[in-house]
Motif scaffolding. Structure first.
Motif, PDB file in Angstrom:
ATOM      1  N   VAL A 230      -9.004  12.836   3.234  1.00 37.43           N
ATOM      2  CA  VAL A 230      -7.770  12.950   4.009  1.00 37.43           C
ATOM      3  C   VAL A 230      -6.613  12.878   3.014  1.00 37.43           C
ATOM      4  CG1 VAL A 230      -6.382  12.051   5.910  1.00 37.43           C
ATOM      5  CG2 VAL A 230      -8.866  11.733   5.926  1.00 37.43           C
ATOM      6  N   SER A 231      -5.773  13.886   3.005  1.00 34.47           N
ATOM      7  CA  SER A 231      -4.716  13.942   2.000  1.00 34.47           C
ATOM      8  C   SER A 231      -3.676  12.858   2.236  1.00 34.47           C
ATOM      9  CB  SER A 231      -4.035  15.313   2.030  1.00 34.47           C
ATOM     10  OG  SER A 231      -3.243  15.460   3.197  1.00 34.47           O
ATOM     11  N   ALA A 232      -2.990  12.479   1.154  1.00 35.99           N
ATOM     12  CA  ALA A 232      -1.920  11.482   1.260  1.00 35.99           C
ATOM     13  C   ALA A 232      -0.802  11.980   2.157  1.00 35.99           C
ATOM     14  CB  ALA A 232      -1.380  11.163  -0.140  1.00 35.99           C
ATOM     15  N   ASN A 233      -0.527  13.276   2.123  1.00 37.26           N
ATOM     16  CA  ASN A 233       0.524  13.834   2.994  1.00 37.26           C
ATOM     17  C   ASN A 233       0.157  13.691   4.464  1.00 37.26           C
ATOM     18  OD1 ASN A 233       2.214  14.589   0.908  1.00 37.26           O
ATOM     19  ND2 ASN A 233       1.385  16.666   0.755  1.00 37.26           N
ATOM     20  N   SER A 234      -1.106  13.922   4.794  1.00 41.99           N
ATOM     21  CA  SER A 234      -1.549  13.766   6.189  1.00 41.99           C
ATOM     22  C   SER A 234      -1.436  12.317   6.630  1.00 41.99           C
ATOM     23  CB  SER A 234      -2.993  14.248   6.350  1.00 41.99           C
ATOM     24  OG  SER A 234      -3.078  15.640   6.145  1.00 41.99           O
TER      25      SER A 234
ATOM     26  N   ARG B  74       2.132  11.403   7.333  1.00 43.59           N
ATOM     27  CA  ARG B  74       2.582  11.918   8.638  1.00 43.59           C
ATOM     28  C   ARG B  74       2.035  11.069   9.775  1.00 43.59           C
ATOM     29  NH1 ARG B  74       0.862  16.234  10.600  1.00 43.59           N
ATOM     30  NH2 ARG B  74      -0.867  16.654   9.163  1.00 43.59           N
ATOM     31  N   TYR B  75       0.763  10.697   9.690  1.00 41.91           N
ATOM     32  CA  TYR B  75       0.155   9.912  10.761  1.00 41.91           C
ATOM     33  C   TYR B  75       0.802   8.526  10.868  1.00 41.91           C
ATOM     34  CZ  TYR B  75      -3.505  13.495  10.740  1.00 41.91           C
ATOM     35  OH  TYR B  75      -4.186  14.677  10.810  1.00 41.91           O
ATOM     36  N   LEU B  76       1.091   7.922   9.735  1.00 44.24           N
ATOM     37  CA  LEU B  76       1.768   6.626   9.762  1.00 44.24           C
ATOM     38  C   LEU B  76       3.149   6.752  10.411  1.00 44.24           C
ATOM     39  CD1 LEU B  76       0.811   5.292   6.228  1.00 44.24           C
ATOM     40  CD2 LEU B  76       0.046   4.343   8.408  1.00 44.24           C
ATOM     41  N   ASP B  77       3.845   7.827  10.110  1.00 48.02           N
ATOM     42  CA  ASP B  77       5.150   8.053  10.736  1.00 48.02           C
ATOM     43  C   ASP B  77       5.011   8.252  12.242  1.00 48.02           C
ATOM     44  OD1 ASP B  77       6.574   7.762   8.404  1.00 48.02           O
ATOM     45  OD2 ASP B  77       6.696   9.917   7.978  1.00 48.02           O
ATOM     46  N   PHE B  78       3.928   8.878  12.677  1.00 51.56           N
ATOM     47  CA  PHE B  78       3.690   9.022  14.118  1.00 51.56           C
ATOM     48  C   PHE B  78       3.596   7.646  14.784  1.00 51.56           C
ATOM     49  CE2 PHE B  78       1.225  13.269  13.408  1.00 51.56           C
ATOM     50  CZ  PHE B  78       2.423  13.906  13.161  1.00 51.56           C
TER      51      PHE B  78
ATOM     52  N   SER C  13      -5.417   7.094   1.193  1.00 44.37           N
ATOM     53  CA  SER C  13      -6.260   8.284   1.044  1.00 44.37           C
ATOM     54  C   SER C  13      -7.484   7.965   0.195  1.00 44.37           C
ATOM     55  CB  SER C  13      -5.444   9.413   0.406  1.00 44.37           C
ATOM     56  OG  SER C  13      -6.252  10.541   0.141  1.00 44.37           O
ATOM     57  N   ASN C  14      -7.281   7.204  -0.860  1.00 34.72           N
ATOM     58  CA  ASN C  14      -8.406   6.799  -1.718  1.00 34.72           C
ATOM     59  C   ASN C  14      -9.394   5.929  -0.952  1.00 34.72           C
ATOM     60  OD1 ASN C  14      -7.138   8.156  -3.800  1.00 34.72           O
ATOM     61  ND2 ASN C  14      -6.222   6.319  -4.687  1.00 34.72           N
ATOM     62  N   THR C  15      -8.863   5.076  -0.054  1.00 30.67           N
ATOM     63  CA  THR C  15      -9.741   4.225   0.762  1.00 30.67           C
ATOM     64  C   THR C  15     -10.614   5.077   1.673  1.00 30.67           C
ATOM     65  OG1 THR C  15      -8.123   2.421   0.730  1.00 30.67           O
ATOM     66  CG2 THR C  15      -9.793   2.366   2.471  1.00 30.67           C
ATOM     67  N   PHE C  16     -10.035   6.105   2.270  1.00 30.86           N
ATOM     68  CA  PHE C  16     -10.828   7.007   3.112  1.00 30.86           C
ATOM     69  C   PHE C  16     -11.951   7.648   2.287  1.00 30.86           C
ATOM     70  CE2 PHE C  16      -7.571   6.842   6.374  1.00 30.86           C
ATOM     71  CZ  PHE C  16      -8.279   7.124   7.537  1.00 30.86           C
ATOM     72  N   GLN C  17     -11.622   8.030   1.067  1.00 32.00           N
ATOM     73  CA  GLN C  17     -12.604   8.703   0.224  1.00 32.00           C
ATOM     74  C   GLN C  17     -13.733   7.758  -0.191  1.00 32.00           C
ATOM     75  OE1 GLN C  17     -12.463  12.154  -0.760  1.00 32.00           O
ATOM     76  NE2 GLN C  17     -14.592  11.578  -1.124  1.00 32.00           N
ATOM     77  N   SER C  18     -13.363   6.523  -0.549  1.00 31.54           N
ATOM     78  CA  SER C  18     -14.363   5.597  -1.077  1.00 31.54           C
ATOM     79  C   SER C  18     -15.159   4.892   0.012  1.00 31.54           C
ATOM     80  CB  SER C  18     -13.674   4.556  -1.977  1.00 31.54           C
ATOM     81  OG  SER C  18     -12.733   3.802  -1.232  1.00 31.54           O
TER      82      SER C  18
ATOM     83  N   THR D 175       0.849  -1.190   0.000  1.00 29.49           N
ATOM     84  CA  THR D 175       0.000   0.000   0.000  1.00 29.49           C
ATOM     85  C   THR D 175       0.883   1.237   0.000  1.00 29.49           C
ATOM     86  OG1 THR D 175      -1.907   1.036   1.052  1.00 29.49           O
ATOM     87  CG2 THR D 175      -0.189   0.189   2.528  1.00 29.49           C
ATOM     88  N   ASN D 176       0.261   2.390  -0.018  1.00 29.24           N
ATOM     89  CA  ASN D 176       0.978   3.662   0.118  1.00 29.24           C
ATOM     90  C   ASN D 176      -0.017   4.715   0.595  1.00 29.24           C
ATOM     91  OD1 ASN D 176      -0.463   4.645  -2.178  1.00 29.24           O
ATOM     92  ND2 ASN D 176       1.100   3.807  -3.534  1.00 29.24           N
ATOM     93  N   PRO D 177       0.465   5.878   1.006  1.00 21.61           N
ATOM     94  CA  PRO D 177      -0.453   6.896   1.522  1.00 21.61           C
ATOM     95  C   PRO D 177      -1.539   7.303   0.539  1.00 21.61           C
ATOM     96  CG  PRO D 177       1.785   7.395   2.210  1.00 21.61           C
ATOM     97  CD  PRO D 177       1.874   6.240   1.245  1.00 21.61           C
ATOM     98  N   GLN D 178      -1.213   7.360  -0.758  1.00 22.02           N
ATOM     99  CA  GLN D 178      -2.230   7.747  -1.728  1.00 22.02           C
ATOM    100  C   GLN D 178      -3.343   6.703  -1.801  1.00 22.02           C
ATOM    101  OE1 GLN D 178      -2.477  10.757  -3.586  1.00 22.02           O
ATOM    102  NE2 GLN D 178      -4.517   9.830  -3.636  1.00 22.02           N
ATOM    103  N   LYS D 179      -2.954   5.439  -1.790  1.00 22.23           N
ATOM    104  CA  LYS D 179      -3.952   4.374  -1.815  1.00 22.23           C
ATOM    105  C   LYS D 179      -4.821   4.422  -0.561  1.00 22.23           C
ATOM    106  CE  LYS D 179      -4.352  -0.655  -2.397  1.00 22.23           C
ATOM    107  NZ  LYS D 179      -3.597  -1.926  -2.588  1.00 22.23           N
TER     108      LYS D 179
END
Length: 436
Positions: free
Chosen positions: A262-266, A269-273, A251-256, A245-249
């Motif tokens: 929720v942006s991929a950049n956010s 960051r959250y995953l890094d937290f 992000s798409n899951t959140f949308q669908s 997976t990746n942040p963009q994927k």
């Protein structure tokens, strides 16, 4: 119940007197204090160290709250050390939950930006003769990326993990035949082993996740409005552990699925937290033929599978994914750098045209000059399934060891390609089994 943590004990023994502050880190409740104040202390006493030469202070206890002031802590430790002056023996200082020490305004200078905290205290104590300092820390002020930076090269981090299967198995007091079942379900948080039933274990793990780990991440990173996003992100990663997976994927899951933007950049960051809080780890993809890393997608794994299962209320118990997570954690504990292997090759399709196909190897584990290619497979009960699992391994041209770890109850054996097939419990219980 006695749980041996010999791997970490030996690290502490080897680092004794090295002139650095030994900082014992790891997720909360994974056994840091027990390691220092019980296991290591007992070892010192049994090897000739006098009780009087060990100074211990648990800063999370109310009776010691005075010493959460850094100046009071510094004064106390120096007084205790001075009472032992004149000898030649090393003086051991054990400070538990050092993050409890507050950062205060320096009362001696007229500068509002001049602060004093526990790092200043420890760096000063290091200069005392014969002193050897050990601290444990958790919570928001002692998470991984801050440790060695704050000590400016004078801290030596010892990372503690939840129990490995070998540690769990050795301490498991019931019928050993059920050890794997328990471990796959409830993981390796030490306190879980003293609990008797599913309700007690599941409540402990769920509360630990939501009331401790998640709140630590929120506190440390000053997250105010996105707690529900963090919760949902953890649930999504829990459901897809070991999947690319990746942040963009995500992000798409959140949308669908969640109908939330929720942006991929956010998300990144959250995953890094979560990684910084020792909850998650990530494995990058490595192009074996090209000898280079591939940016995304990558894989995320939980530091403890019991916490992952509790996050999903024990609803998704796919043993194949959990087994893969356990192998990843085991390799990390053994000191390997672990990547996801990627291998591209050309083949002829039905029309006789060349097409490129990319295969995956679950783990490429590197340690010094050693390398192992490892596949995790729940079963290789038939020849077709076995060929599927080794399709990528047989296409690796180098001579490093290739291993298929299976749940099947088999004796270790090698095929005509030299690939080792081994049962998961044999793999986890015997580190030398990788070289059979």
């Amino acid at each position: 119940m006695i749980i041996n943590r010999d791997r970490y004990l030996n690290k502490l023994i080897s680092k004794a007197g090295n002139g650095l502050v030994k900082v014992i880190t790891g997720m909360r409740r994974c056994g840091k204090s027990y390691l220092l104040f019980k296991i290591y202390r007992d070892w010192l006493l049994s090897n000739g160290v006098s009780q009087g030469d060990i100074i211990e202070l648990a800063l999370d206890e109310a009776v010691n709250s005075k010493y959460r002031n850094p100046l009071e802590l510094d004064k106390y430790i120096r007084e205790m050390v001075s009472q032992r002056s004149g000898g030649t023996q090393r003086i051991y200082i054990f400070l538990d939950e050092i993050q409890k020490v507050s950062e205060i305004q320096n009362p001696y200078v007229d500068d509002c930006n001049s602060k004093i905290g526990f790092v200043d205290v420890l760096l000063g104590l290091m200069k005392l003769d014969r002193v050897d300092i050990y601290v444990t820390g958790s919570n928001s002020k002692m998470l991984s990326s801050d440790i060695l930076t704050e000590f400016r090269g004078r801290g030596d981090e010892i990372r503690i993990n939840p129990l490995t299967y070998a540690e769990f198995y050795a301490a498991f007091e019931n019928d050993k035949r059920y050890a794997w079942r328990e471990y796959v379900t409830y993981g390796g948080m030490p306190l879980v082993m003293s609990m008797s039933d599913h309700e007690e274990k599941s409540k402990y793990l769920s509360d630990l996740f939501s009331r401790t780990y998640l709140l630590d991440v929120i506190e440390r990173n000053k997250i105010r409005n996105d707690q529900s996003v963090l919760e949902d992100l953890l649930n999504i990663v829990s459901s897809s552990v070991g999947s690319l997976t990746n942040p963009q994927k995500l992000s798409n899951t959140f949308q669908s699925v969640n109908k939330t933007a929720v942006s991929a950049n956010s998300i990144s960051r959250y995953l890094d937290f979560f990684i910084d809080a020792f909850i998650l780890s990530k494995a990058y993809r490595y192009d074996i033929k090209g000898k280079k890393y591939i940016g995304t997608p990558l894989k995320y794994y939980f530091s403890d599978v019991g916490l992952r299962n509790a996050r999903l209320n024990f609803r998704q118990q796919e043993e194949n994914h959990i087994m893969e997570n356990i192998i990843y954690n085991e390799l990390n504990v053994r000191g390997f750098s672990v990547d996801v292997g990627s291998l591209e090759y050309s083949r002829l399709n039905g029309s006789g045209n060349k097409v490129r196909t990319r295969l995956e190897i679950d783990f490429v584990a590197n340690r010094s000059s050693q390398r192992y290619y490892i596949q995790s497979a729940l079963s290789i009960s038939d020849e077709e399934k076995r060929q599927q699992e080794i399709n990528s391994l047989v296409r690796v041209a180098d001579s490093f060891k290739k291993i298929v770890v299976v749940r099947d109850n088999i004796l270790p054996w090698h095929d005509e390609n030299g690939i080792l097939y081994i049962n998961i419990e044999d793999f986890l219980l015997d580190e030398s089994a990788m070289d059979l």
